[in-house]
Write a protein that holds these residues in place. Structure first.
Motif, short mmCIF file in Angstrom:
data_model
loop_
_atom_site.label_atom_id
_atom_site.label_comp_id
_atom_site.label_asym_id
_atom_site.label_seq_id
_atom_site.Cartn_x
_atom_site.Cartn_y
_atom_site.Cartn_z
N GLU A 131 0.84 -1.21 0.00
CA GLU A 131 0.00 0.00 0.00
C GLU A 131 0.88 1.26 0.00
N GLY A 132 1.89 1.22 -0.87
CA GLY A 132 2.76 2.38 -1.03
C GLY A 132 2.63 2.94 -2.44
N VAL A 133 3.18 4.13 -2.62
CA VAL A 133 3.19 4.80 -3.93
C VAL A 133 4.57 5.44 -4.11
N ILE A 134 5.11 5.35 -5.31
CA ILE A 134 6.33 6.11 -5.62
C ILE A 134 5.98 7.08 -6.74
N ASN A 135 6.33 8.36 -6.55
CA ASN A 135 6.10 9.31 -7.65
C ASN A 135 7.34 10.15 -7.86
N ARG A 136 7.55 10.48 -9.12
CA ARG A 136 8.60 11.45 -9.47
C ARG A 136 8.04 12.42 -10.50
N PHE A 137 6.86 12.97 -10.18
CA PHE A 137 6.18 13.88 -11.12
C PHE A 137 7.04 15.10 -11.46
N GLY A 138 7.64 15.71 -10.43
CA GLY A 138 8.46 16.90 -10.70
C GLY A 138 7.63 18.15 -10.96
N PHE A 139 6.58 18.34 -10.15
CA PHE A 139 5.75 19.56 -10.23
C PHE A 139 5.19 19.82 -11.63
N ASN A 140 4.61 18.80 -12.23
CA ASN A 140 3.85 19.05 -13.46
C ASN A 140 2.61 19.84 -13.08
N ASN A 141 2.37 20.94 -13.74
CA ASN A 141 1.16 21.73 -13.43
C ASN A 141 0.92 22.77 -14.50
N GLU A 142 -0.30 23.32 -14.49
CA GLU A 142 -0.72 24.26 -15.53
C GLU A 142 -0.27 25.69 -15.26
N GLY A 143 0.41 25.89 -14.13
CA GLY A 143 0.93 27.22 -13.83
C GLY A 143 -0.02 28.05 -12.98
N LEU A 144 0.56 29.10 -12.41
CA LEU A 144 -0.13 29.91 -11.39
C LEU A 144 -1.39 30.58 -11.90
N GLU A 145 -1.37 31.09 -13.14
CA GLU A 145 -2.51 31.91 -13.56
C GLU A 145 -3.80 31.09 -13.65
#
Ligand SMILES: Cc1cc2nc3c(=O)[nH]c(=O)nc-3n(C[C@H](O)[C@H](O)[C@H](O)COP(=O)(O)O)c2cc1C
Length: 360
Positions: A110-124
């Protein structure tokens, strides 16, 4: 686990983990899933309520950052019964994050490993969504977790941009210096760098409307800190005047309970394998801060008993992420129900009485 999630889980687990997550967000966003299926509860028992950080939390069970990085579904998540929902991490500019695959389930553990690296659509885009829910007067406590773009050299400038834009829009702000997936980020937890960063962040908050928006500002730390690091972070946090700490982010540890192929994946580990370590770090911070700073306990919470253990160790609030993947949305109601009965078992009439009880 609700019957609906028992049926849905095999299909979700047959998919790549990130696709399953994206599908979940799309479904929640569409509003097509009726609350009854999601297992949402009614009104919270007043014993679970708490006034903290200038906010009235209906219950202490929150959603951890990273589930809703783009603030797409905070209200759908609040409807599951969370007492707080933390959106983000958001960076000033949009970024794609690390190459896929970058999210892995360790099902047995019941573990998770992630290395997304702050994928996101940005502040605005993020800010506009929070603006819209503010304008609509929607209830519920929604925090915003801010970070830096991978290619920004002056880290503090990115946090300042995020805080200035979001202070009027979020119920609380989180300075995230603890993701293992952005190179150099965690070095911001060092004494000098942290002091400078927190001062810049607090100044940014004060600069918004002449300090009118004293939006609570919390720091989220890693569990992989040495004893000296913890002392430094606690001292700097207390001296800086920030409002609280979130303990903790994911770990770089790879315990033997993980299968060898997953142990080889880089990234941050969360879920059950993180529970003991993050709770012990939380306990240390309660001691090091003398119980003077509100602490949010996160890492491996998957039951009422685990939420209660974090509270007794010093957390005023807890957050959940990975366990939702394994147990589904009905988990929120189950945690609250079991937490309430554990409080009553021990003779506490409010959450506040139980906070830090292990230290007394
Ligand atoms: C897929 C995934 C993405 C995450 N993204 C973020 C993030 O963007 N910002 C952050 O502060 N924490 C992030 N986290 C960390 C969680 O908020 C939480 O601190 C950690 O997972 C421990 O809680 P858990 O064991 O309940 O998952 C992420 C965790 C996971 C599993």
């Amino acid at each position: 686990m609700s019957l609906a999630y028992r049926l849905a889980r095999p299909a979700l687990f047959a998919m790549d983990a990130e696709r399953a997550h994206d599908l979940t967000i799309s479904l929640l966003k569409s509003g097509l899933v009726p609350p009854a299926i999601l297992g949402a509860g009614g009104t919270d028992d007043p014993a679970l309520g708490q006034n903290l950080l200038g906010l009235a939390f209906p219950n202490p069970v929150g959603l951890g950052a990273g589930f809703d990085k783009n603030a797409l579904v905070p209200d759908a998540m609040l409807r599951l019964g969370f007492g707080l929902v933390e959106t983000g991490t958001v960076t000033p500019r949009p970024q794609t994050g690390n190459p896929k695959p970058r999210l892995f389930r360790a099902v047995e553990a019941e573990g998770v490993i992630n290395r997304f690296g702050f994928n996101n659509e940005g502040l605005e885009a993020f800010a506009q969504r929070l603006e819209a829910r503010r304008a609509a007067g929607l209830p519920g406590i929604v925090g915003a977790n801010v970070g830096k773009n991978k290619d920004t050299a002056d880290a503090a400038s990115d946090y300042v941009i995020g805080i200035r834009r979001l202070a009027p829009l979020a119920d609380y702000l989180v300075v995230n210096v603890s993701s293992p997936n952005t190179p150099g980020l965690r070095s911001l937890q060092g004494r000098q760098a942290l002091g400078d960063l927190l001062n810049a962040c607090l100044e940014a908050r004060s600069s918004v409307d002449g300090g009118a928006h004293r939006t609570p500002l919390l720091l989220k730390v890693a569990p992989d800190l040495t004893e000296d690091d913890k002392i430094d972070v606690a001292e700097v946090a207390l001296a800086s005047g920030i409002d609280g700490l979130i303990i903790s982010n994911t770990t770089l540890d790879r315990p033997a309970s993980l299968p060898p192929d997953l142990r080889a994946e880089s990234g941050g580990l969360s879920g059950q394998p993180l529970f003991d370590k993050s709770t012990s770090v939380l306990r240390d911070f309660y001691r090091l801060t003398g119980g003077k700073l509100p602490l949010v306990g996160v890492g491996g919470v998957g039951s009422g008993a685990q939420a209660y253990a974090k509270i007794r160790a010093g957390a005023s609030l807890v957050q959940v992420y990975s366990a939702l993947i394994y147990h589904g949305p009905g988990l929120v109601t189950a945690i609250k129900r079991d937490l309430l009965s554990l409080l009553r078992r021990d003779g506490f009439t409010t959450i506040t009485q139980a906070v830090g009880a292990d230290h007394r």
